[in-house]
Design an enzyme around this catalytic site. Structure first.
Site: not given
Ligand SMILES: *[C@@H]1O[C@H](CO)[C@@H](O)[C@H](O)[C@H]1NC(C)=O
Ligand SMILES: *[C@@H]1O[C@H](CO)[C@@H](O)[C@H](O)[C@H]1NC(C)=O
Ligand SMILES: *[C@@H]1O[C@H](CO)[C@@H](O)[C@H](O)[C@H]1NC(C)=O
Ligand SMILES: *[C@@H]1O[C@H](CO)[C@@H](O)[C@H](O)[C@H]1NC(C)=O
Ligand SMILES: *[C@@H]1O[C@H](CO)[C@@H](O)[C@H](O)[C@H]1NC(C)=O
Length: 462
Positions: A267, A273, A409
């Site tokens: 990324q 994410c 995340h």
């Protein structure tokens, strides 16, 4: 304050931090010249100060000292880089501050983004003003590291740290803009090594923490650049619950061995994410329902999913809706990853896959395993505590350090099993193959570790 934040904060107090004016954001370089506090800088400076003071008790809040800054304008807004001194008054009342602190002056670097009158804090690095730095390039380097002079580290430790740091710089091909930045990065690296040791000592699994490619970033930089704080702030769109599968979970499962998982992606310096987690899931669903594994486009989601915030974070639940309403996903080759938001260039004619629906999965990890083995890889979101320094093994942070309520995340669970009797989830991350175990994270299974079970979801392809 979250317990792990407190840990970091205490560590910060213990070790102090040196200021820098180097800018790690390449897109913010080449800005206008520095100027003293002008009416234009006042808004962003006040915003940064408020952000700094958020959650602080009256009587412990900092005030603004000197400020200078520069502005870079883009089509959508302005990026302000500020250097400011903050004055904190002394606090001796244990009812107000947890530890007695003396009056101090902090030097802070802030990056504030202003878009349509709305401010966002992109960077905040503060450290006491009186820290001393010595020359990194001086091989003898026998004086103290840039740490609080009250608490110098043993000389042996400093020497060892410099050699580890040099190794790190060579391994990860790091370049710094100035000597000053290199010195600052060494001090960050040193603090991070101490921090990684503590995380290691408190881990209940088999994970090893230490030097990673993120070792020269402050915890704050890491969080702002790579994580997705949105996940902990607002709930995403509600989805309906998936029907449980009937069969019990096999003892172990690995979709990588069955060709349902594409290569590990990267990324880069972007909090995207959520997009990678979702494309990974859709890749698996398409493979299992249509028999072809296609690498799908995250950039399409960054550019065209207006419910989410591209590099500033997003929700898998929104992304499924966006894929459905856009009319599918293009492939990675047709709509390749840029690492920042651009104008939407989706063409329904080029979409190679579609989805029909999305579902939320059970919070029971046995049921999740059973679902995974039958249906495919699962999008999950977790608390990324310790991942900045994760090298390999099964991570199992103590629950108070890795609360399920601080999800920041998103990743993709592709399998599970036991390693010497320690049950794990195998989780595909999107930080490149030079992080973790060839790009994968292994997390303890069966204890709700880091909230892995609370935001599990999948697309549905009919
Ligand atoms: C390196 O540091 C030592 C001790 O601080 C000092 O005596 C020496 O002059 C320095 N060398 C250079 C090249 O700066
Ligand atoms: C190291 O970084 C430099 C500058 O960023 C780049 O030109 C070079 O190709 C990199 N080397 C490797 C081996 O990655
Ligand atoms: C948008 O996509 C088309 C092909 O679908 C391509 O020809 C064009 O160059 C793209 N535009 C931009 C700005 O990338
Ligand atoms: C699933 O979506 C596709 C594309 O929108 C559509 O052609 C198909 O009929 C849908 N399937 C079902 C069962 O609704
Ligand atoms: C995995 O380890 C757990 C905990 O030690 C144990 O209860 C379980 O039976 C093990 N499973 C397998 C398949 O070995």
């Amino acid at each position: 304050m979250a317990p792990w934040l407190r840990l970091l904060w205490l560590l910060g107090l213990l070790l102090g931090a040196a200021p820098t004016s180097a800018n790690p954001y390449p897109w913010a370089s080449g800005a206008e010249a520095w100027e003293p506090l002008s009416p234009e800088l006042l808004g962003p400076a006040r915003f940064a100060l408020d952000a700094y003071n958020r959650g602080r008790a009256a009587g412990t809040r900092a005030g603004l000292g000197a400020v200078r800054g520069r502005v870079r304008r883009a089509s959508r807004g302005s990026l302000y880089s500020l250097e400011a001194t903050l004055e904190e008054s002394a606090c001796k009342d244990p009812m107000v501050c947890q530890l007695p602190v003396s009056k101090k002056t902090l030097f802070c670097i802030f990056e504030v983004l202003e878009e349509l009158g709305k401010h966002t804090l992109l960077r905040r690095d503060c450290g006491p003003v009186d820290t001393k730095v010595t020359d990194l390039r001086n091989e003898t380097f026998n004086s103290v590291l840039p740490l609080s002079s009250k608490d110098p580290l043993p000389e042996e430790f400093s020497m060892k740290m410099i050699s580890i740091f040099k190794n790190f710089v060579a391994t990860y091909n790091r370049t710094y803009e100035s000597k000053k930045e290199a010195q600052w990065r060494l001090s960050v690296f040193t603090r991070n090594m101490v921090l990684a040791q503590r995380i290691q000592a408190l881990d209940h699994g088999t994970a090893q923490y230490g030097v990673t490619k993120f070792s020269d970033l402050t915890e704050e930089e890491f969080r702002t650049i790579y994580l997705n704080p949105l996940l902990r702030e607002e709930p995403g769109k509600k989805m309906h619950l998936a029907k449980a599968v009937r069969d019990p979970a096999p003892l172990e499962w690995d979709w990588r061995k069955k060709g349902a998982v594409t290569e590990v992606k990267n990324q880069r310096m972007c909090g995207s994410c959520w997009a990678f987690s979702v494309t990974g899931n859709v890749e698996g669903q398409w493979f299992l329902n249509r028999g072809t594994l296609l690498s799908l486009s995250e950039q399409e989601l960054l550019d065209c999913d207006k419910m989410d915030k591209a590099c500033m974070g997003g929700f898998p639940s929104n992304a499924y809706l966006a894929i459905k309403s856009l009319g599918g996903l293009e492939t990675e080759d047709d709509y390749s990853y840029q690492g920042h938001m651009k104008a939407c260039n989706f063409s329904a004619k080029k979409a190679k896959v579609y989805i029909n629906d999305s579902v939320e999965l059970s919070k029971n990890e046995q049921k999740l395993a059973a679902w995974l083995a039958v249906k495919g890889p699962i999008s999950v979101a977790i608390n990324a505590f310790g991942m900045q320094f994760y090298r390999h093994g099964i991570a199992h942070p103590l629950r108070p350090l890795c609360s399920p309520w601080f999800i920041d995340h998103a990743m993709l669970v592709v399998g599970y099993g036991n390693r010497s009797n320690v049950p794990f989830w195998a989780i595909k991350n999107s930080w490149g193959t030079d992080w973790g175990e060839e790009g994968y994270y292994y997390l303890h299974r069966g204890s709700g570790a880091c909230g892995v079970n609370i935001m599990a979801s999948s697309a549905v392809v009919d």
